[in-house]
Write an enzyme that holds these catalytic residues in place. Structure first.
Site, mmCIF file in Angstrom:
data_model
loop_
_atom_site.group_PDB
_atom_site.id
_atom_site.type_symbol
_atom_site.label_atom_id
_atom_site.label_comp_id
_atom_site.label_asym_id
_atom_site.label_seq_id
_atom_site.Cartn_x
_atom_site.Cartn_y
_atom_site.Cartn_z
ATOM 1 C CE LYS A 1 0.793 -8.631 -1.575
ATOM 2 N NZ LYS A 1 0.417 -7.498 -0.719
ATOM 3 C CE LYS B 1 1.467 3.801 3.450
ATOM 4 N NZ LYS B 1 0.948 2.962 4.520
ATOM 5 C CE LYS C 1 -2.542 -0.387 -6.028
ATOM 6 N NZ LYS C 1 -2.919 -1.469 -5.124
ATOM 7 C CG HIS D 1 1.661 1.779 -3.352
ATOM 8 N ND1 HIS D 1 0.637 2.661 -3.517
ATOM 9 C CD2 HIS D 1 1.082 0.609 -2.986
ATOM 10 C CE1 HIS D 1 -0.515 2.052 -3.257
ATOM 11 N NE2 HIS D 1 -0.266 0.812 -2.939
HETATM 12 C C1 BG6 Z 1 -2.148 -1.984 -1.538
HETATM 13 C C2 BG6 Z 1 -1.857 -3.294 -2.226
HETATM 14 O O1 BG6 Z 1 -2.279 -0.961 -2.482
HETATM 15 O O2 BG6 Z 1 -1.084 -1.669 -0.657
HETATM 16 C C3 BG6 Z 1 -1.654 -4.398 -1.198
HETATM 17 O O3 BG6 Z 1 -2.947 -3.629 -3.077
HETATM 18 C C4 BG6 Z 1 -0.603 -4.001 -0.196
HETATM 19 O O4 BG6 Z 1 -1.294 -5.618 -1.844
HETATM 20 C C5 BG6 Z 1 -0.896 -2.625 0.389
HETATM 21 O O5 BG6 Z 1 -0.604 -4.973 0.831
HETATM 22 C C6 BG6 Z 1 0.253 -2.140 1.237
HETATM 23 O O6 BG6 Z 1 -0.117 -0.953 1.869
HETATM 24 P P1 BG6 Z 1 0.506 -0.521 3.274
HETATM 25 O O7 BG6 Z 1 -0.098 0.813 3.527
HETATM 26 O O8 BG6 Z 1 0.083 -1.576 4.255
HETATM 27 O O9 BG6 Z 1 1.975 -0.497 3.073
#
Ligand code: BG6
Length: 486
Positions: free
Chosen positions: A342, A188, A154, A246
């Site tokens: 964030k 996951k 992605k 996501h």
């Molecule tokens: C990534 C994003 O796809 O997913 C990031 O580009 C983000 O910005 C990350 O921090 C989060 O993934 P996880 O698995 O840590 O929740």
């Protein structure tokens, strides 16, 4: 336990010296071999990068990368690297460079007695997808004597038009059955468990509709800022980086109908239907935010505009909250709130399903006996588990009602969960597309979000360490729909 796939193959990674290879792909493949889910001589890796590098130097780089991400022993990693790891430069990516690559692939296949099965993993920045796909296609690397699969990271496009154009280019050279669009959330364990939870537990499935559910919330909160990815992130923002992929994947898994079977085609078809049933999002139902300096876990952190490689006047959103509606028989009238940002107070990915309250309260006195709605909380990370909140009479008189939890934690029962990349890489090797995103899904999702990206929406400030701008806190329309964590 997953069976060991029989097919020996060459695993070619473009971006072979990059961050993703270092942090995720190499350790994931190594763990698969170490845990005997893939046998050692079955997966030979070829790292490809623009830089020139001796093979010995590449193996040294890989060993360091492995050592920094896990408790690997010098001896075993050295042997694995020297037996299974190769390197090839793609220089400027001209046709002659791809022909050189094709030759190298053939040589390696003959040296390692491989039957011509190939994975091309594009661990590249988005601008490099198109030229790489064309490069492979032009020299005939899109097909071989065995199977050929292409994996794309992605973000898949920036909006509907670019995603559509990228799909057209890939489809010119590769069939959809060869394409693996990665969304690491689907790898996951807890995300995969959503389907088992829903379709293997009839008690919940029978309640999973507008008759019983009041609202659904999906939160993917991160306590970290953009770190050193400011350059990429500023071009992307939370909507493209997290929501379009996501969070939307989570939404489709919660909202989809029961597939006819547990196959990639059936599951993907049901997910697409959810996306197609989503109502156009009204801009009043969206709140965007950007973090300013503030305190997270007791540490004072800079605001987004002071992060490395972020323009001082950037209006990129680091927070998104929205209210969505799935307009179909099952979900009509049930709001779905999604939120991601964030520099929020904690790292947590949670789905909260709130059921209707009892229609009347028969308990008195009312102030001590307010009945809350039952909530089902699926915590996808960290401290993965499932909790069901229900009402309990606290012992004694006068009558008093409290909310308590029935809880299940993965950590109490299972070994630590594997990294999502291990699951996804194994699926790619085994040719299982269930956990990968189909072209229809990507386009349906961009269709929903592109109008938002094109609208000139305000971006509100929020101090780091808070749950986003106050406008987001007011987004839920009723008390029962309020955000679960604030
Ligand atoms: C990534 C994003 O796809 O997913 C990031 O580009 C983000 O910005 C990350 O921090 C989060 O993934 P996880 O698995 O840590 O929740």
């Amino acid at each position: 336990m997953t069976t060991i796939p029989e097919e020996r193959h060459l695993f070619i990674v473009f971006g072979g010296t990059g961050d993703l290879m270092k942090r995720k792909l190499l350790p994931a493949i190594y763990h698969l071999v170490e845990n005997e889910l893939v046998s050692k001589d079955q997966c030979i890796i070829l790292g490809v990068s623009r830089s020139e590098m001796e093979e010995a130097e590449y193996r040294k780089w890989a060993m360091e990368a492995l050592k920094s991400t896990g408790d690997f022993t010098e001896e075993t990693t050295r042997t694995w690297c020297s037996d299974c790891l190769h390197f090839q430069s793609i220089a400027n990516g001209e046709d002659k460079d791809y022909r050189r690559l094709a030759k190298r692939i053939e040589t390696l296949e003959s040296e390692h007695s491989l039957p011509g099965n190939r994975v091309f993993y594009l661990a590249l920045p988005p601008v490099a997808f198109e030229p790489t796909i064309r490069g492979l296609g032009h020299v005939g690397l899109n097909h071989s004597g065995g199977w050929t699969r292409i994996v794309i990271e992605k973000p898949f496009g920036r909006d509907l038009n670019s995603a559509h154009a990228l799909n057209e280019i890939i489809h010119k050279h590769f069939d959809e059955s060869q394409i693996y669009r990665i969304d690491h959330y689907l790898g996951k364990e807890t995300v995969q468990n959503l389907l088992v939870f829903r379709f293997a537990n009839a008690i919940f499935e029978s309640l999973w509709n507008r008759e019983h559910i009041d609202s659904v919330q999906i939160t993917v909160a991160e306590d970290l800022g953009v770190g050193r990815r400011g350059g990429y992130y500023d071009e992307s923002g939370a909507l493209r980086d997290m929501v379009q992929n996501h969070l939307t994947q989570l939404l489709t898994l919660v909202g989809m109908e029961i597939p006819v079977s547990f196959t990639a085609e059936s599951i993907r078809a049901e997910k697409v239907k959810v996306l197609q049933s989503l109502r156009k999002i009204d801009t009043d139902n969206i709140v965007l935010g950007q973090y300013t300096e503030g305190e997270v876990h007791g540490e004072w952190v800079p605001g987004y505009l002071d992060e490395e490689n972020v323009p001082y006047d950037s209006t990129t959103e680091t927070f998104v909250a929205m209210r969505l509606e799935i307009s179909n028989w099952r979900w009509q009238g049930v709001p779905f709130y999604i939120r991601s940002g964030k520099r929020l107070p904690e790292r947590s990915t949670q789905i909260v399903v709130r059921f209707h309250r009892p229609p009347v309260s028969v308990f008195n006195p009312y102030d001590r006996c307010t009945v809350s709605s039952n909530s089902l909380i699926l915590t996808l990370q960290p401290n993965e588990g499932v909790d069901l909140q229900f009402e309990v009479k606290s012992p004694g008189e006068p009558l008093n009602i409290q909310t308590h939890d029935l809880g299940f934690r993965y950590g109490d029962v299972f070994e630590p969960l594997p990294d999502a990349y291990q699951t996804l890489l194994l699926d790619i090797i085994q040719g299982d597309q269930t956990l990968f995103v189909h072209s229809d899904e990507v386009e349906a999702s961009w269709k929903l979000y592109t109008p938002i990206l094109e609208a000139d929406l305000p971006v509100y400030d929020y101090p780091a360490g808070t749950w986003g701008p106050k406008q987001a806190i007011k987004l839920p329309r009723t008390y029962d729909e309020r955000w679960f964590s604030l």
